[in-house]
Every structure is written in C-alpha cells, then in structure tokens.
Motif scaffolding. Structure first.
Motif, PDB file in Angstrom:
ATOM      1  N   PRO A 298       0.739  -1.223  -0.302  1.00  0.00           N
ATOM      2  CA  PRO A 298       0.269   0.439   0.275  1.00  0.00           C
ATOM      3  C   PRO A 298       1.377   1.237  -0.074  1.00  0.00           C
ATOM      4  CG  PRO A 298      -0.183  -0.917   2.307  1.00  0.00           C
ATOM      5  CD  PRO A 298       0.782  -2.017   0.789  1.00  0.00           C
ATOM      6  N   GLU A 299       2.203   1.372   0.461  1.00  0.00           N
ATOM      7  CA  GLU A 299       3.123   2.202   0.581  1.00  0.00           C
ATOM      8  C   GLU A 299       3.300   2.869  -1.074  1.00  0.00           C
ATOM      9  OE1 GLU A 299       4.353  -0.232   2.348  1.00  0.00           O
ATOM     10  OE2 GLU A 299       2.755   0.445   4.266  1.00  0.00           O
ATOM     11  N   ASP A 300       3.353   1.890  -1.737  1.00  0.00           N
ATOM     12  CA  ASP A 300       4.605   2.620  -3.273  1.00  0.00           C
ATOM     13  C   ASP A 300       3.610   1.874  -4.876  1.00  0.00           C
ATOM     14  OD1 ASP A 300       5.432   0.104  -3.537  1.00  0.00           O
ATOM     15  OD2 ASP A 300       7.262  -0.006  -3.181  1.00  0.00           O
ATOM     16  N   GLY A 301       2.485   1.123  -3.840  1.00  0.00           N
ATOM     17  CA  GLY A 301       1.515   0.109  -5.239  1.00  0.00           C
ATOM     18  C   GLY A 301       2.590  -0.324  -6.311  1.00  0.00           C
ATOM     19  N   ARG A 302       3.902   0.297  -6.768  1.00  0.00           N
ATOM     20  CA  ARG A 302       4.409  -1.426  -7.016  1.00  0.00           C
ATOM     21  C   ARG A 302       5.229  -2.498  -6.883  1.00  0.00           C
ATOM     22  NH1 ARG A 302       9.426   2.579  -9.093  1.00  0.00           N
ATOM     23  NH2 ARG A 302       9.379   2.288  -7.001  1.00  0.00           N
ATOM     24  N   GLY A 303       5.574  -1.833  -5.398  1.00  0.00           N
ATOM     25  CA  GLY A 303       6.018  -3.107  -4.635  1.00  0.00           C
ATOM     26  C   GLY A 303       5.507  -4.504  -4.309  1.00  0.00           C
ATOM     27  N   VAL A 304       5.332  -5.605  -3.790  1.00  0.00           N
ATOM     28  CA  VAL A 304       4.704  -6.976  -3.769  1.00  0.00           C
ATOM     29  C   VAL A 304       5.393  -7.779  -2.095  1.00  0.00           C
ATOM     30  CG1 VAL A 304       3.627  -9.017  -5.069  1.00  0.00           C
ATOM     31  CG2 VAL A 304       3.529  -7.419  -6.802  1.00  0.00           C
ATOM     32  N   PHE A 305       4.859  -7.558  -1.658  1.00  0.00           N
ATOM     33  CA  PHE A 305       5.012  -8.383  -0.504  1.00  0.00           C
ATOM     34  C   PHE A 305       4.171  -9.894  -0.334  1.00  0.00           C
ATOM     35  CE2 PHE A 305       3.528  -4.991   2.101  1.00  0.00           C
ATOM     36  CZ  PHE A 305       4.715  -4.527   3.077  1.00  0.00           C
ATOM     37  N   ALA A 306       4.439 -10.967  -0.010  1.00  0.00           N
ATOM     38  CA  ALA A 306       4.176 -12.197  -0.427  1.00  0.00           C
ATOM     39  C   ALA A 306       3.906 -12.140   1.618  1.00  0.00           C
ATOM     40  CB  ALA A 306       5.622 -13.916  -0.379  1.00  0.00           C
ATOM     41  N   GLU A 307       3.025 -13.027   1.856  1.00  0.00           N
ATOM     42  CA  GLU A 307       2.594 -13.123   3.273  1.00  0.00           C
ATOM     43  C   GLU A 307       1.978 -14.790   3.291  1.00  0.00           C
ATOM     44  OE1 GLU A 307      -0.300 -10.394   4.998  1.00  0.00           O
ATOM     45  OE2 GLU A 307      -1.376 -12.137   3.977  1.00  0.00           O
ATOM     46  N   LEU A 308       2.588 -15.645   4.048  1.00  0.00           N
ATOM     47  CA  LEU A 308       2.049 -17.267   4.353  1.00  0.00           C
ATOM     48  C   LEU A 308       0.796 -17.038   5.088  1.00  0.00           C
ATOM     49  CD1 LEU A 308       3.377 -19.682   5.252  1.00  0.00           C
ATOM     50  CD2 LEU A 308       3.658 -18.349   7.554  1.00  0.00           C
ATOM     51  N   THR A 309       0.014 -17.577   4.467  1.00  0.00           N
ATOM     52  CA  THR A 309      -1.587 -18.115   4.567  1.00  0.00           C
ATOM     53  C   THR A 309      -1.469 -19.255   5.803  1.00  0.00           C
ATOM     54  OG1 THR A 309      -1.106 -20.254   3.306  1.00  0.00           O
ATOM     55  CG2 THR A 309      -1.980 -17.971   2.031  1.00  0.00           C
ATOM     56  N   ALA A 310      -2.745 -19.099   6.452  1.00  0.00           N
ATOM     57  CA  ALA A 310      -2.634 -20.159   7.510  1.00  0.00           C
ATOM     58  C   ALA A 310      -2.619 -21.264   7.445  1.00  0.00           C
ATOM     59  CB  ALA A 310      -3.775 -20.025   8.168  1.00  0.00           C
ATOM     60  N   ASP A 311      -2.839 -21.987   5.991  1.00  0.00           N
ATOM     61  CA  ASP A 311      -2.549 -23.529   5.731  1.00  0.00           C
ATOM     62  C   ASP A 311      -0.627 -23.338   6.305  1.00  0.00           C
ATOM     63  OD1 ASP A 311      -5.135 -23.957   5.392  1.00  0.00           O
ATOM     64  OD2 ASP A 311      -4.955 -23.815   3.486  1.00  0.00           O
ATOM     65  N   GLY A 312      -0.072 -22.510   5.409  1.00  0.00           N
ATOM     66  CA  GLY A 312       1.493 -22.367   5.220  1.00  0.00           C
ATOM     67  C   GLY A 312       2.032 -22.381   5.991  1.00  0.00           C
ATOM     68  N   ALA A 313       1.246 -21.734   7.554  1.00  0.00           N
ATOM     69  CA  ALA A 313       1.824 -22.182   8.567  1.00  0.00           C
ATOM     70  C   ALA A 313       1.439 -23.140   9.089  1.00  0.00           C
ATOM     71  CB  ALA A 313       0.937 -20.619   8.961  1.00  0.00           C
ATOM     72  N   ARG A 314       0.381 -23.927   9.213  1.00  0.00           N
ATOM     73  CA  ARG A 314       0.325 -25.093   9.769  1.00  0.00           C
ATOM     74  C   ARG A 314       1.133 -26.119   9.028  1.00  0.00           C
ATOM     75  NH1 ARG A 314      -5.102 -23.431   9.800  1.00  0.00           N
ATOM     76  NH2 ARG A 314      -5.640 -24.572   8.062  1.00  0.00           N
ATOM     77  N   LEU A 315       1.542 -26.012   8.196  1.00  0.00           N
ATOM     78  CA  LEU A 315       2.219 -26.836   6.935  1.00  0.00           C
ATOM     79  C   LEU A 315       3.372 -26.577   7.565  1.00  0.00           C
ATOM     80  CD1 LEU A 315       3.009 -29.332   5.299  1.00  0.00           C
ATOM     81  CD2 LEU A 315       2.967 -26.951   3.333  1.00  0.00           C
ATOM     82  N   LEU A 316       4.379 -25.656   7.748  1.00  0.00           N
ATOM     83  CA  LEU A 316       5.060 -25.603   8.612  1.00  0.00           C
ATOM     84  C   LEU A 316       5.742 -25.745   9.671  1.00  0.00           C
ATOM     85  CD1 LEU A 316       8.178 -23.588   7.866  1.00  0.00           C
ATOM     86  CD2 LEU A 316       6.995 -21.488   9.147  1.00  0.00           C
ATOM     87  N   GLU A 317       4.498 -25.690  10.699  1.00  0.00           N
ATOM     88  CA  GLU A 317       4.435 -26.002  11.862  1.00  0.00           C
ATOM     89  C   GLU A 317       4.951 -27.427  11.879  1.00  0.00           C
ATOM     90  OE1 GLU A 317       1.451 -26.442  16.158  1.00  0.00           O
ATOM     91  OE2 GLU A 317       1.474 -24.382  14.717  1.00  0.00           O
ATOM     92  N   ASN A 318       4.045 -28.259  11.241  1.00  0.00           N
ATOM     93  CA  ASN A 318       3.742 -29.667  11.327  1.00  0.00           C
ATOM     94  C   ASN A 318       5.266 -30.417  10.599  1.00  0.00           C
ATOM     95  OD1 ASN A 318       1.475 -30.034  12.276  1.00  0.00           O
ATOM     96  ND2 ASN A 318       0.058 -29.993   9.853  1.00  0.00           N
ATOM     97  N   SER A 319       6.403 -29.514   9.552  1.00  0.00           N
ATOM     98  CA  SER A 319       7.061 -30.191   9.368  1.00  0.00           C
ATOM     99  C   SER A 319       8.543 -29.573   9.812  1.00  0.00           C
ATOM    100  CB  SER A 319       7.085 -29.105   7.497  1.00  0.00           C
ATOM    101  OG  SER A 319       7.365 -28.261   7.386  1.00  0.00           O
ATOM    102  N   ALA A 320       8.446 -28.577  10.246  1.00  0.00           N
ATOM    103  CA  ALA A 320       9.836 -27.873  11.268  1.00  0.00           C
ATOM    104  C   ALA A 320      10.657 -28.765  11.692  1.00  0.00           C
ATOM    105  CB  ALA A 320       9.315 -26.831  12.453  1.00  0.00           C
ATOM    106  N   PRO A 321       9.861 -29.902  13.000  1.00  0.00           N
ATOM    107  CA  PRO A 321       9.901 -30.780  13.380  1.00  0.00           C
ATOM    108  C   PRO A 321      11.161 -31.949  12.030  1.00  0.00           C
ATOM    109  CG  PRO A 321       8.066 -30.493  14.203  1.00  0.00           C
ATOM    110  CD  PRO A 321       7.912 -29.362  13.151  1.00  0.00           C
ATOM    111  N   THR A 322      10.767 -31.882  11.728  1.00  0.00           N
ATOM    112  CA  THR A 322      10.894 -32.786  10.693  1.00  0.00           C
ATOM    113  C   THR A 322      12.771 -32.641   9.887  1.00  0.00           C
ATOM    114  OG1 THR A 322       9.039 -34.451   9.342  1.00  0.00           O
ATOM    115  CG2 THR A 322      11.090 -34.495   8.240  1.00  0.00           C
TER     116      THR A 322
END
Length: 155
Positions: free
Chosen positions: A94-118
């Motif tokens: 929103p600050e510059d209109g050209r930049g793009v953010f990548a954002e972790l979704t809830a599904d991504g966060a769950r997968l990360l939490e499940n895979s981190a111990p491995t």
C-alpha cells in the motif's frame, strides 16, 4: 591474456571438493526428507520460514529473494506456485503501489509447523550434531564472510 591462475593446492582442493559434494548431499537429503514426510520442497520450506519470521508473516518479494539467495524472477515463480497451493498469497504494497508482499497463509503456517520438526531433526542429524561448538562457530564465521563478500560483489 590474463595472469596465470592461482591453482588450488591439495588442501585447498580437498576443502573445496568436500564443501561442494557435502553441501549438495546435505541439501538433497533435507529436501527428500521434507518431500517424503510432508510433500514439501526444501525451497518452499525456506520461503515459509522466512515469512514466518516477519511481523504479520509477510515481506517484500525483493527482500525475500535476497534472503533466500535467489533471483527475483525465480522467487516470483516459486511464490506463484505456492500461492496456487494455498501456502502463501501476494499482496500489493500500500505504501508505493509497485512493491509486492508475499504473505504466509494459515495453511502455510500449519504446514510449516508440522514440517519443522522433520527439518530440524535432519539438520541436527546430518550436520549440526556432527560438529563441536567450536566448529559450528568457525563454520558460521566462514560463511558469514563468504556471504558478505558475495553480496558486496553483486552490485
């Protein structure tokens, strides 16, 4: 014609070749463990880790590319694929209109939490626990120097 190359001596060659082979084998093993247990690539895992470490689980795509030592184009394609899988989403800045953010979704966060111990188990088993604390410190210092040198020479 350029100056004669400074050929590697036996010790330098051994260090270089062991690094090249060891790094490739380690990366491959960690990737296979994540793929087998969680249907997740090591590259995708690394993206999700970087996002999870940021406020709101998001960061600029350009910073993400730098943090994972990849090109903006490659990270853009990777994030687009991960977006289709519901692991991340892209948002305009929103600050510059050209930049793009990548954002972790809830599904991504769950997968990360499940895979981190491995992943952590693999990192420990295949590298960290094989090194003394002193060797870990030396390795960290050496690769910090390499990273600093390479980032400084990319400009």
């Amino acid at each position: 014609m350029g100056a004669e190359p400074r050929w590697l001596d036996e010790g330098e060659m051994r260090a270089w070749r062991n690094y090249v082979v060891g790094a490739a084998m380690l990366s491959d093993r960690l990737h296979r463990e994540l793929q087998t247990d969680h249907d997740l690539s090591l590259a995708d895992y690394e993206i999700m880790v970087r996002l999870s470490e940021q406020p709101g689980g998001r960061m600029r795509m350009s910073q993400l590319a730098e943090d994972v030592a990849s090109s903006k184009s490659r990270v853009s394609h990777q994030v687009a694929r991960m977006e289709k899988e519901g692991l991340v989403r892209r948002r305009e800045c929103p600050e510059d209109g050209r930049g793009v953010f990548a954002e972790l979704t809830a599904d991504g966060a769950r997968l990360l939490e499940n895979s981190a111990p491995t992943h952590v188990r693999g990192v420990r088993e295949h590298m960290v626990d094989l090194l003394s604390p002193e060797e870990q410190e030396v390795l960290a210092k050496v690769f910090n120097r390499v990273i600093t040198h390479l980032r400084g020479s990319d400009g």
